[in-house]
Write an enzyme that holds these catalytic residues in place. Structure first.
Site, PDB file in Angstrom:
ATOM      1  N   GLY A 382       0.956  -1.255   0.027  1.00 21.66           N
ATOM      2  CA  GLY A 382       0.005   0.100   0.031  1.00 21.66           C
ATOM      3  C   GLY A 382       0.903   1.244   0.113  1.00 21.66           C
ATOM      4  CB  SER A 383      -0.296   4.526   0.854  1.00 23.57           C
ATOM      5  OG  SER A 383      -1.430   4.534   0.287  1.00 23.57           O
ATOM      6  CB  SER A 384       3.996   1.785   3.492  1.00 20.92           C
ATOM      7  OG  SER A 384       3.966   0.629   2.916  1.00 20.92           O
TER       8      SER A 384
END
Length: 697
Positions: A382-384
């Site tokens: 995801g956005s990490s």
């Protein structure tokens, strides 16, 4: 006068050669005469002396080297024990002879029977049948149709029904278990029948060895994990040499019965941990009714010790934090309860702690520890990963520090609507990281594929494929999707999505297409914390000589210096700009509620990857939506000394009862523990009952 002198010198040369030849002739005559006396006159005496001399050499295994944590605490020790072995003097030893020895041994030792297979039982029954009984199993007509003895034997085995195997007594099974281990050995090589025999068993065996040919008692050792399951899976296992690697080890001076490292650190550092065997040579000489017995012993030595980068006190704290969070999670997971976390020093690559938890649904296990899952299991993060996405956009020239995009839904042909959690309007790069704007990443991905959405979108299959390659190349510079270089024999590099359609390119930029391990995620954020230098993660920092006092360290044999794998091909100003965005995530953005007031000033990036998990089979098969929670970061912001990655996979959606913020809570407590330990340390707590490695574990 000169001519006379020259003639005189020439006359002397042949004379000297004649003298030399004569001397050589005499010496050879004496040598031949002596050989004749030795062989003909004294030969019988030497033969008798040789027949009266026996020489037996035994090699006794030495314990493996120990493992220490970074503060000198022994984490892997040795427990001395005795093993009973059987040495087959020849492969021609009959099965009946070996079975006889097995029956004798069965009365002297207790042995587990859980490894016996159905085929073992069938073979055992056949061995005890008479020739006539075996002929009754297969008719004459059937035998005539078979082409080989092996086919005939296979048919005999198939005729041994389960009724017969189930009728075997407990005594039969114990005899079979012993015979099974005996038959696995090689000629003239001791094969362990049972490790860790009791004192009572040792006494019984000692009294009866004289009637058990080939059976002996061996001094042995077993791995002792002082802190129980803490990092147990990372330390690895030992066992007998795998059959497919026998030639490899024999070529390096091993014996077939040796115990070797079979996984992870034990395997990676086998050459270091392996001990030097003691050699005991017994010489017996009989002459004239007298017997002389001489024993020559060369002492063995424990293998060299490993000093690990791990802080065992911090490791235990991280394990406890994850375990408590999993308890609070309750029924938050779609299937298995799981969480993974890596703490490392971004300046050196030292792994400070690495904890994993996995509780499979519907299964009962002795432990939920899954520390090695940090390097073997990959997830969509995801956005990490968006810090790498922004730097990729900067490097590709489709964005720059301060560049703004309008965060609104993206609608592409034959593709579901793409958007952020909410419409943020015009956001620049720093704000995009703080609020985790998906659209900002989408815009850069489309521009890299020659699509200026929505007015001038000219992307083609080639331009999209080139964008995929460029993004993955840039991500790999951080360690995402590439080998981390950790000192373990095997680790996952994650998976790349197979399809290169337009919509998946956008997902790739927000961490929802390719998969990565928790260690890769930690290396990626460490690279940003370290101003673009990607360090090689390491678990071992030193190799030291063994010492008898485990509270002390031996001399340094080898010291491993930190290794820079690469520097990312990106402008330093770009890296600094992204670092500012990561600090903003913690002070003003998606992680501010937990981290804004932390005194150690962390920087980081949150992530929530959408997942769909298949449950059931056949007509009952269904899909359940959820998410994988992630958080990466480092601290302190101005002088990073610790980087972290936390992954909590396959959590239910909040509306379905999923607990949110677990990754953030784990990271928050882990950082608190790290910085608290800089002021006060209590040391790790030893397990009440240390774990002893089981044979061939």
């Amino acid at each position: 006068m000169e001519r006379a002198s020259k003639r005189k010198k020439k006359h002397h040369v042949p004379t000297r050669l004649n003298v030399l030849f004569f001397a050589v002739f005499v010496l050879f005559s004496v040598l031949i005469l002596r050989l004749g006396v030795v062989q003909i006159v004294e030969g019988q005496e030497f033969v008798k002396e040789l027949e009266g001399t026996s020489n037996t050499t035994a090699r006794i295994d030495a314990p493996r080297g120990l493992m220490y944590d970074r503060f000198g605490n022994v984490v892997v020790d040795n427990e001395l024990e005795l093993s009973v072995t059987y040495t087959n003097p020849s492969r021609s030893t009959s099965a009946d002879t070996m079975l006889g020895i097995a029956r004798e041994l069965e009365q002297l030792i207790d042995i587990e029977t859980d490894r016996i297979t159905e085929r073992d039982k069938q073979d055992y029954i056949l061995m005890q049948m008479t020739q006539e009984e075996r002929f009754d199993l297969v008719s004459r007509e059937e035998r005539n149709e078979l082409e080989s003895v092996s086919e005939e034997y296979q048919l005999e085995v198939e005729r041994i029904t389960s009724d017969k195997t189930e009728a075997l007594s407990e005594t039969d099974l114990r005899v079979l278990a012993i015979y099974r281990e005996m038959s696995r050995g090689f000629a003239n090589s001791p094969q362990r029948i049972k490790r860790g025999i009791t004192e009572e068993e040792a006494h019984k065996l000692s009294e009866n060895l004289y009637r058990l040919p080939g059976v002996d008692i061996l001094r042995d050792s077993r791995r002792n994990y002082v802190y129980g399951e803490s990092l147990r899976s990372v330390f690895g296992s030992t066992g007998t040499i795998p059959r497919e690697k026998v030639d490899y080890y024999l070529a390096r001076g091993y014996e077939r019965s040796d115990i070797v490292g079979t996984s992870f650190l034990e395997l990676q550092y086998e050459d270091v941990l392996r001990g030097q065997k003691a050699v005991v040579e017994s010489i017996t000489h009989s002459s004239g009714g007298t017997v002389d017995h001489t024993v020559n012993e060369r002492l063995g030595q424990r293998g060299n010790d490993l000093v690990l980068s791990v802080d065992m006190e911090l490791q235990q704290s991280l394990e406890s934090i994850i375990s408590e969070e999993m308890k609070k999670a309750g029924n938050s997971f779609i299937l298995d309860r799981a969480a993974y976390a890596v703490l490392m020093d971004p300046r050196t690559g030292d792994i400070l702690a690495m904890a994993g938890f996995n509780d499979p649904a519907g299964q009962t296990r002795e432990t939920n520890a899954d520390h090695i899952g940090n390097v073997t299991k990959a997830f969509e993060m995801g956005s990490s990963v968006k810090a790498a996405s922004v730097l990729t956009g900067f490097e590709a020239g489709v964005a720059h520090p301060g560049k703004s995009f309008n965060d609104r839904p993206i609608r592409l042909p034959s593709t579901p609507e793409k958007k952020s959690v909410r419409n943020y309007g015009w956001v620049n790069d720093v704000r995009a990281l703080e609020v985790s704007s998906n659209v900002y990443m989408f815009e850069m991905a489309m521009l890299m594929a020659n699509c200026n959405y929505p007015n001038n979108c000219n992307w083609t299959n080639n331009s999209v494929a080139e964008a995929y390659n460029e993004i993955r190349y840039n991500f790999s510079q951080f360690g995402l999707g590439s080998e981390t270089g950790i000192d373990l024999p095997s680790s996952s590099t994650g998976l790349t999505g197979g399809s290169t359609i337009y919509g998946n390119l956008l997902d790739l930029m927000i961490g929802q297409y390719d998969t990565y391990t928790t260690l890769q995620l930690a290396q990626y954020i460490s690279t940003i914390a370290n101003d673009g230098l990607r360090m090689q993660p390491r678990l071992v920092t030193e190799i030291r000589e063994p010492v008898s006092n485990t509270d002390e360290h031996g001399a340094v044999v080898q010291k491993f210096e930190p290794q820079v794998l690469n520097r990312i091909d990106m402008n330093e100003q770009f890296i600094t700009r992204v670092q500012q965005g990561l600090r903003g995530v913690m002070t003003r953005g998606t992680a501010s509620s937990r981290f804004a007031n932390k005194s150690y000033q962390p920087a980081g990036k949150t992530g929530t990857a959408q997942v769909r998990v298949a449950l059931g089979t056949g007509d009952d098969r269904r899909f359940v939506d959820g998410n994988t929670q992630t958080l990466v970061g480092y601290a302190p912001f101005n002088n990073p000394e610790i980087a972290f990655a936390v992954v909590v996979p396959n959590v239910k959606l909040e509306r379905n009862g999923g607990r949110q913020g677990m990754a953030q809570e784990i990271a928050s407590q882990a950082l608190d523990a790290y910085f608290d330990m800089k002021d006060v340390r209590n040391g790790p707590e030893r397990a009440e009952r240390p774990i002893l490695e089981q044979p061939d574990e």
